[in-house]
Motif scaffolding. Structure first.
Motif, short mmCIF file in Angstrom:
data_model
loop_
_atom_site.label_atom_id
_atom_site.label_comp_id
_atom_site.label_asym_id
_atom_site.label_seq_id
_atom_site.Cartn_x
_atom_site.Cartn_y
_atom_site.Cartn_z
N PHE A 33 0.77 -1.31 0.03
CA PHE A 33 0.01 -0.02 0.12
C PHE A 33 0.76 1.22 0.05
CE2 PHE A 33 -3.03 -2.89 1.90
CZ PHE A 33 -3.85 -2.80 0.97
N ALA A 58 0.57 4.42 -2.34
CA ALA A 58 -0.41 5.32 -1.75
C ALA A 58 -0.48 6.73 -2.45
CB ALA A 58 0.08 5.27 -0.24
N ASN A 59 0.58 7.14 -2.74
CA ASN A 59 0.81 8.70 -3.24
C ASN A 59 1.25 8.38 -5.03
OD1 ASN A 59 3.46 7.55 -3.05
ND2 ASN A 59 4.06 9.33 -1.96
N SER A 96 -7.41 7.04 -7.03
CA SER A 96 -7.98 6.51 -5.69
C SER A 96 -8.78 5.65 -6.18
CB SER A 96 -8.81 7.79 -5.12
OG SER A 96 -9.64 8.25 -5.96
N GLU A 97 -9.26 5.57 -7.34
CA GLU A 97 -10.02 4.46 -7.95
C GLU A 97 -9.17 3.20 -7.88
OE1 GLU A 97 -11.18 4.94 -12.01
OE2 GLU A 97 -12.59 3.49 -12.10
N LEU A 111 -6.69 2.42 -6.26
CA LEU A 111 -6.68 2.16 -4.71
C LEU A 111 -7.85 1.23 -4.14
CD1 LEU A 111 -4.68 5.28 -3.21
CD2 LEU A 111 -3.83 2.92 -3.73
N LYS A 112 -8.89 1.70 -4.46
CA LYS A 112 -10.04 1.16 -4.11
C LYS A 112 -10.22 -0.23 -4.48
CE LYS A 112 -13.90 1.66 -2.00
NZ LYS A 112 -13.96 1.66 -0.58
N THR A 147 -7.67 -2.46 -2.57
CA THR A 147 -8.06 -2.59 -1.07
C THR A 147 -9.34 -3.74 -0.94
OG1 THR A 147 -9.25 -0.52 -1.13
CG2 THR A 147 -6.99 -0.54 -0.41
N ASP A 148 -10.31 -3.31 -1.80
CA ASP A 148 -11.46 -4.07 -1.90
C ASP A 148 -11.21 -5.59 -1.83
OD1 ASP A 148 -13.07 -1.90 -1.29
OD2 ASP A 148 -13.94 -1.64 -3.01
N CYS A 202 -10.00 -7.35 1.03
CA CYS A 202 -11.37 -7.80 1.90
C CYS A 202 -11.90 -8.84 1.25
CB CYS A 202 -12.23 -6.44 1.89
SG CYS A 202 -11.79 -4.97 2.74
N LYS A 227 -9.78 -3.34 5.27
CA LYS A 227 -10.95 -2.77 5.54
C LYS A 227 -10.45 -1.31 5.63
CE LYS A 227 -15.26 -2.66 5.23
NZ LYS A 227 -15.97 -3.35 4.13
N PHE A 267 -7.85 0.29 4.99
CA PHE A 267 -7.37 1.09 3.61
C PHE A 267 -8.28 1.21 2.71
CE2 PHE A 267 -3.29 -1.07 4.89
CZ PHE A 267 -2.42 0.10 5.20
N SER A 268 -9.30 0.57 2.60
CA SER A 268 -10.44 0.44 1.47
C SER A 268 -11.30 1.64 2.11
CB SER A 268 -11.33 -0.79 1.58
OG SER A 268 -12.46 -0.67 1.13
N LEU A 269 -11.58 1.93 3.24
CA LEU A 269 -12.34 3.03 3.64
C LEU A 269 -11.63 4.50 3.35
CD1 LEU A 269 -13.02 2.25 7.30
CD2 LEU A 269 -14.69 2.61 5.58
N ALA A 318 -9.05 4.74 1.08
CA ALA A 318 -8.37 4.71 -0.50
C ALA A 318 -8.78 5.82 -1.23
CB ALA A 318 -8.46 3.41 -1.05
N ASN A 319 -10.06 5.98 -1.31
CA ASN A 319 -10.63 7.26 -2.47
C ASN A 319 -11.14 8.49 -1.54
OD1 ASN A 319 -12.87 5.74 -1.17
ND2 ASN A 319 -13.82 5.33 -3.18
N SER A 330 -3.41 11.65 -0.89
CA SER A 330 -2.05 10.87 -1.23
C SER A 330 -1.16 10.87 -0.03
CB SER A 330 -1.69 10.81 -2.61
OG SER A 330 -1.14 12.32 -2.67
N LEU A 388 -2.43 9.16 3.10
CA LEU A 388 -2.42 7.55 2.69
C LEU A 388 -0.87 7.15 2.89
CD1 LEU A 388 -4.44 7.12 -0.29
CD2 LEU A 388 -5.17 6.35 1.92
#
Lengths: 317, 317
Positions: free
Chosen positions: A115, A119-120, A124-125, A127-128, A131-132, A135, B113, B115-117, B119-120, B124, B127
């Motif tokens: 991550f 991260a930078n 953001s799309e 990253l989502k 991360t999803d 999970c 979870k 990071f997912s929260l 992430a978007n 940056s 993050l």
């Protein structure tokens, strides 16, 4: 098979070794062991393949490839702790060399490092998406754990589980490749579906090999899933179709199974069409994968997508 | 103490329970158990406190607070697996209720979870702060693991370790609060230093309580660090200053220590000024924390920052 991304994958190996370098020597040592233990690098390879429709800036796309492989490595380390596995791909696992303590922490470290790398850098799309999918993998693994030794499972339970456990991540790797080079929504979605179908086929093949391949081929003992109570597609098929279904039921439910019992379970399974049926499901998924390759992917690029699908169907390790 | 963030923390509890809801019931159950086991919520409380210089949009700042606490929870679950701990804060641990398998996975799930929260949602820069600090925590934990039962440690080894293990994350929680509401670089840096000093004081206090508090107070047996070979500041001080240093050395190096030996180790330690000395270090860090509070933080806001420093110095649980 992966000629089109061969140089990317070579660069990936160098980058992997470089990013895991830590002032804490034990972290470097264990991570190096994990990287050098090898692996197919299937996920980053697919990610790279999906960036090839556009001319990509390697410096911009590399961190996500590294992150994808580090996350995959992290899940493997934790899997081996959980399963108390001594070997993977025929080599000693991290937990067998350095113990559970360091292995749990190294998994966490690899997740965080992954991550941290993106991260930078990633949108953001992206990253989502990344991360999803973790999970989802955890949900799949917990579902698998909860459903061990249960004989009343349907094919749909199994498919839902391997979707979360395996296919979603391979799908995400392809989607991320498309997103990394700014492909259209439709194209990215098609790449995701390609990865998804490939991932389903990949996991079913894995589960077939568990009951057919020799331990030399896959680097772990045959019938390992049965031993651990993991109910895979061939087992579900046999539980439904074998004339000895009651006996097989009793075997599947047994904890700490003797080698004799595993042999008997496998024998019952092989008397049915379980393997043929499972391979037919693999073929279905791979056919779908081939069909969904975006139309504007042509020439050697298209051939690469098809070669990967062929490889997944034929692999015996 | 936390009046200024009381309503934020109440909202946090509701949000925590809501975000961990998963279709996989076991995930919801274990996460709920972890949340309801309580905890000081020190990190999100400090994060909220550091947002109070500006009028903040709660919807925008809440996800990071949740992420911070989920990551903290994830590290605790994995710690308990690693230590094979049966209780934490006097309550049954996840691993003792659901086994190591699910506990390793639930930790991974909580990391993902978290990071997912954000992430978007988070910048940056934020993050990057969040992900880097987890790498640091893992390094600190691995360092601690590697240095167990070693008697040749200096105070600086210990301080470097607790910096990575504890203080960096508390520092990051404060920094993230400042970043979340767009404070100046200087102000954010000061908040980070405040959190850092507080974190150092917090961990030294924890390590003092381990050798002084009763198991009723801290929910785990007294002398637990000694038992596990974790060499803390009071132990390092006693190893340097006790007239019985050779005997203590031999005790610290012992694995699977008898209760009698632990008692003797603690007795040797308490004959020295180890506790007074360690508390003097706590006082130093807290004084620094009080001094570094940005000058434009005034009134009840400033009082809250001071109250937290006072609390860390006085807590006996």
């Amino acid at each position: 098979m992966f000629d089109i991304v061969k140089s990317d994958l070579m660069l990936l190996e160098t980058e992997l070794l470089s990013v895991i370098h830590s002032p804490e020597k034990l972290i470097t040592d264990i991570s190096k062991h994990l990287i050098e233990a090898g692996g197919k690098r299937l996920r980053p390879a697919l990610y790279f393949m999906c960036t090839k429709s556009r001319v990509a800036d390697m410096e911009a796309i590399m961190p996500m490839a590294i992150a994808i492989e580090l996350i995959h490595m992290a899940t493997l380390v934790h899997d081996d702790v959980i399963d108390n596995a001594a070997t993977r791909r025929g080599k000693a696992t991290a937990n067998s060399c350095w113990g559970n303590h360091s292995s749990v922490l190294i998994g966490d470290y690899l997740f965080a490092k992954a991550f941290s790398l993106v991260a930078n850098k990633a949108s953001s799309e992206m990253l989502k998406v990344l991360t999803d999918v973790i999970c989802s993998m955890c949900e799949g693994e917990i579902n698998q754990n909860r459903s061990t030794f249960q004989t009343n499972q349907k094919e749909s339970d199994y498919l839902g589980r391997i979707e979360q456990k395996t296919a979603d991540f391979i799908a995400a790797s392809c989607e991320l490749g498309g997103l990394a080079v700014g492909l259209s929504i439709d194209e990215t979605k098609a790449l995701r579906e390609y990865g998804y179908s490939l991932g389903m086929a990949f996991q079913i093949t894995d589960d077939i090999l568990d009951v057919t391949a020799s331990s030399e081929q896959i680097g772990k003992p045959v019938g390992n899933d049965l031993r651990q109570g993991i109910v895979t597609l061939p087992i579900i098929y046999a539980l439904e179709h074998s004339p000895h279904k009651e006996e097989l039921q009793e075997i599947v439910q047994t904890k700490n199974m003797s080698e004799e019992k595993i042999k008997r379970g496998l024998a019952i399974l092989h008397e049915t069409d379980a393997i043929e049926y499972s391979y037919s499901r693999v073929a279905d998924y791979l056919q779908y994968a081939r069909n969904v390759i975006p139309a504007n992917i042509l020439g050697e690029h298209r051939e690469a997508f098809i070669a990967v699908a062929d490889f997944v169907g034929l692999r015996n390790y």
